[in-house]
Design a protein around this motif. Structure first.
Motif, PDB file in Angstrom:
ATOM      1  N   PHE A   4       0.831  -1.198   0.000  1.00  0.00           N
ATOM      2  CA  PHE A   4       0.000   0.000   0.000  1.00  0.00           C
ATOM      3  C   PHE A   4       0.871   1.257   0.000  1.00  0.00           C
ATOM      4  O   PHE A   4       0.575   2.228  -0.685  1.00  0.00           O
ATOM      5  CB  PHE A   4      -0.941   0.039   1.212  1.00  0.00           C
ATOM      6  CG  PHE A   4      -2.278  -0.575   0.946  1.00  0.00           C
ATOM      7  CD1 PHE A   4      -3.051  -0.202  -0.144  1.00  0.00           C
ATOM      8  CD2 PHE A   4      -2.792  -1.517   1.807  1.00  0.00           C
ATOM      9  CE1 PHE A   4      -4.291  -0.763  -0.380  1.00  0.00           C
ATOM     10  CE2 PHE A   4      -4.036  -2.091   1.582  1.00  0.00           C
ATOM     11  CZ  PHE A   4      -4.781  -1.712   0.489  1.00  0.00           C
ATOM     12  N   GLU A   8       0.942   4.000  -2.875  1.00  0.00           N
ATOM     13  CA  GLU A   8       0.707   5.403  -2.552  1.00  0.00           C
ATOM     14  C   GLU A   8       1.835   6.286  -3.067  1.00  0.00           C
ATOM     15  O   GLU A   8       1.596   7.394  -3.552  1.00  0.00           O
ATOM     16  CB  GLU A   8       0.531   5.582  -1.041  1.00  0.00           C
ATOM     17  CG  GLU A   8       0.118   6.978  -0.667  1.00  0.00           C
ATOM     18  CD  GLU A   8      -0.235   7.122   0.803  1.00  0.00           C
ATOM     19  OE1 GLU A   8      -0.099   8.242   1.312  1.00  0.00           O
ATOM     20  OE2 GLU A   8      -0.635   6.127   1.426  1.00  0.00           O
ATOM     21  N   LEU A 134      -8.875  -3.491  -8.012  1.00  0.00           N
ATOM     22  CA  LEU A 134      -8.238  -3.214  -6.720  1.00  0.00           C
ATOM     23  C   LEU A 134      -9.201  -2.481  -5.790  1.00  0.00           C
ATOM     24  O   LEU A 134      -9.289  -2.802  -4.601  1.00  0.00           O
ATOM     25  CB  LEU A 134      -6.954  -2.402  -6.928  1.00  0.00           C
ATOM     26  CG  LEU A 134      -6.148  -2.073  -5.683  1.00  0.00           C
ATOM     27  CD1 LEU A 134      -5.658  -3.350  -4.989  1.00  0.00           C
ATOM     28  CD2 LEU A 134      -4.966  -1.180  -6.047  1.00  0.00           C
ATOM     29  N   ASP A 135      -9.946  -1.534  -6.330  1.00  0.00           N
ATOM     30  CA  ASP A 135     -10.938  -0.805  -5.540  1.00  0.00           C
ATOM     31  C   ASP A 135     -11.983  -1.759  -4.969  1.00  0.00           C
ATOM     32  O   ASP A 135     -12.321  -1.690  -3.781  1.00  0.00           O
ATOM     33  CB  ASP A 135     -11.606   0.265  -6.409  1.00  0.00           C
ATOM     34  CG  ASP A 135     -12.682   1.026  -5.669  1.00  0.00           C
ATOM     35  OD1 ASP A 135     -12.442   1.452  -4.524  1.00  0.00           O
ATOM     36  OD2 ASP A 135     -13.782   1.197  -6.243  1.00  0.00           O
ATOM     37  N   GLU A 136     -12.479  -2.660  -5.784  1.00  0.00           N
ATOM     38  CA  GLU A 136     -13.478  -3.626  -5.328  1.00  0.00           C
ATOM     39  C   GLU A 136     -12.909  -4.564  -4.259  1.00  0.00           C
ATOM     40  O   GLU A 136     -13.580  -4.876  -3.274  1.00  0.00           O
ATOM     41  CB  GLU A 136     -14.034  -4.435  -6.503  1.00  0.00           C
ATOM     42  CG  GLU A 136     -14.908  -3.621  -7.433  1.00  0.00           C
ATOM     43  CD  GLU A 136     -16.104  -2.991  -6.735  1.00  0.00           C
ATOM     44  OE1 GLU A 136     -16.762  -3.663  -5.915  1.00  0.00           O
ATOM     45  OE2 GLU A 136     -16.381  -1.809  -7.013  1.00  0.00           O
ATOM     46  N   LEU A 137     -11.668  -4.996  -4.450  1.00  0.00           N
ATOM     47  CA  LEU A 137     -11.020  -5.847  -3.441  1.00  0.00           C
ATOM     48  C   LEU A 137     -10.868  -5.100  -2.111  1.00  0.00           C
ATOM     49  O   LEU A 137     -11.099  -5.672  -1.045  1.00  0.00           O
ATOM     50  CB  LEU A 137      -9.653  -6.318  -3.931  1.00  0.00           C
ATOM     51  CG  LEU A 137      -9.662  -7.421  -4.979  1.00  0.00           C
ATOM     52  CD1 LEU A 137      -8.262  -7.625  -5.557  1.00  0.00           C
ATOM     53  CD2 LEU A 137     -10.177  -8.717  -4.385  1.00  0.00           C
ATOM     54  N   CYS A 138     -10.476  -3.835  -2.195  1.00  0.00           N
ATOM     55  CA  CYS A 138     -10.349  -3.033  -0.968  1.00  0.00           C
ATOM     56  C   CYS A 138     -11.683  -2.941  -0.238  1.00  0.00           C
ATOM     57  O   CYS A 138     -11.750  -3.154   0.978  1.00  0.00           O
ATOM     58  CB  CYS A 138      -9.840  -1.631  -1.294  1.00  0.00           C
ATOM     59  SG  CYS A 138      -8.097  -1.545  -1.693  1.00  0.00           S
ATOM     60  N   LYS A 139     -12.737  -2.624  -0.983  1.00  0.00           N
ATOM     61  CA  LYS A 139     -14.067  -2.515  -0.373  1.00  0.00           C
ATOM     62  C   LYS A 139     -14.468  -3.835   0.278  1.00  0.00           C
ATOM     63  O   LYS A 139     -14.954  -3.851   1.411  1.00  0.00           O
ATOM     64  CB  LYS A 139     -15.105  -2.128  -1.428  1.00  0.00           C
ATOM     65  CG  LYS A 139     -15.044  -0.707  -1.867  1.00  0.00           C
ATOM     66  CD  LYS A 139     -16.098  -0.452  -2.935  1.00  0.00           C
ATOM     67  CE  LYS A 139     -15.877   0.871  -3.605  1.00  0.00           C
ATOM     68  NZ  LYS A 139     -16.761   1.065  -4.765  1.00  0.00           N
ATOM     69  N   THR A 140     -14.285  -4.931  -0.439  1.00  0.00           N
ATOM     70  CA  THR A 140     -14.676  -6.245   0.063  1.00  0.00           C
ATOM     71  C   THR A 140     -13.922  -6.601   1.335  1.00  0.00           C
ATOM     72  O   THR A 140     -14.521  -7.027   2.330  1.00  0.00           O
ATOM     73  CB  THR A 140     -14.423  -7.328  -1.015  1.00  0.00           C
ATOM     74  OG1 THR A 140     -15.192  -6.987  -2.172  1.00  0.00           O
ATOM     75  CG2 THR A 140     -14.810  -8.706  -0.522  1.00  0.00           C
ATOM     76  N   GLU A 141     -12.616  -6.430   1.325  1.00  0.00           N
ATOM     77  CA  GLU A 141     -11.805  -6.793   2.489  1.00  0.00           C
ATOM     78  C   GLU A 141     -12.075  -5.881   3.682  1.00  0.00           C
ATOM     79  O   GLU A 141     -12.117  -6.338   4.821  1.00  0.00           O
ATOM     80  CB  GLU A 141     -10.315  -6.799   2.129  1.00  0.00           C
ATOM     81  CG  GLU A 141      -9.932  -7.903   1.159  1.00  0.00           C
ATOM     82  CD  GLU A 141     -10.333  -9.296   1.640  1.00  0.00           C
ATOM     83  OE1 GLU A 141     -10.076  -9.632   2.818  1.00  0.00           O
ATOM     84  OE2 GLU A 141     -10.918 -10.053   0.838  1.00  0.00           O
ATOM     85  N   ILE A 142     -12.288  -4.607   3.427  1.00  0.00           N
ATOM     86  CA  ILE A 142     -12.613  -3.679   4.517  1.00  0.00           C
ATOM     87  C   ILE A 142     -13.970  -4.036   5.116  1.00  0.00           C
ATOM     88  O   ILE A 142     -14.145  -4.040   6.339  1.00  0.00           O
ATOM     89  CB  ILE A 142     -12.551  -2.217   4.034  1.00  0.00           C
ATOM     90  CG1 ILE A 142     -11.087  -1.818   3.793  1.00  0.00           C
ATOM     91  CG2 ILE A 142     -13.222  -1.274   5.028  1.00  0.00           C
ATOM     92  CD1 ILE A 142     -10.894  -0.499   3.084  1.00  0.00           C
TER      93      ILE A 142
END
Length: 153
Positions: A4, A8, A134-142
């Motif tokens: 991450f 960034e 990647l955005d969808e994976l972040c949302k799912t994991e969060i």
């Protein structure tokens, strides 16, 4: 360094290059965002509101309000009431504002076109597809972490 943090750093380098270019135009990022949004909306024959600018550029409401107030005082924009919500104001460039914003908008569009043309259609499509994934994976994991924390063991 975590992945991450590395991600960034790459994003920050790109943003730094863009911010540097914007500052050479004599604008801050926030001032640019407002002008660009107004000109873009006009080009697309779409309505532009302060809320829309805030949501699209992740700029605080008060900042957008103050910039719009400044641009109104300069005679660059005017406010009109929204037909749907009387509390909401539709923003429009005046002729003077358009004269100022149009070259900035055009230069920005040309810069974007040149960069992505050199990057290539295939890589651009891949980049956007990967960022979406990647955005969808972040949302799912969060979401998973948040649900787990709601139900402590």
């Amino acid at each position: 360094m975590s992945l991450f943090e590395e991600f960034e750093q790459h994003i920050m380098k790109i943003e730094s290059n863009i911010d540097s270019w914007i500052s050479k135009l004599g604008l801050s990022y926030n001032h640019f965002a407002v002008l660009y949004s107004l000109m873009y909306s006009e080009e697309k024959n779409d309505l532009c509101t302060q809320k829309k600018i805030c949501d699209e550029w992740y700029i605080p409401k008060q900042t957008v309000f103050n910039i719009c107030k400044e641009y109104r005082e300069k005679g660059w924009i005017e406010f009109a009431e929204s037909a749907q919500d009387k509390r909401e104001k539709i923003l429009r460039l005046t002729d003077i504002g358009r004269e100022y914003a149009k070259p900035i908008y055009q230069m920005s569009s040309q810069l974007s076109d040149k960069i992505f043309a050199k990057f290539g259609k295939r890589k651009t499509a891949q980049l956007f597809a990967l960022l979406t994934e990647l955005d969808e994976l972040c949302k799912t994991e969060i979401d998973k972490i948040e649900r787990k924390n709601e139900n402590p063991i």
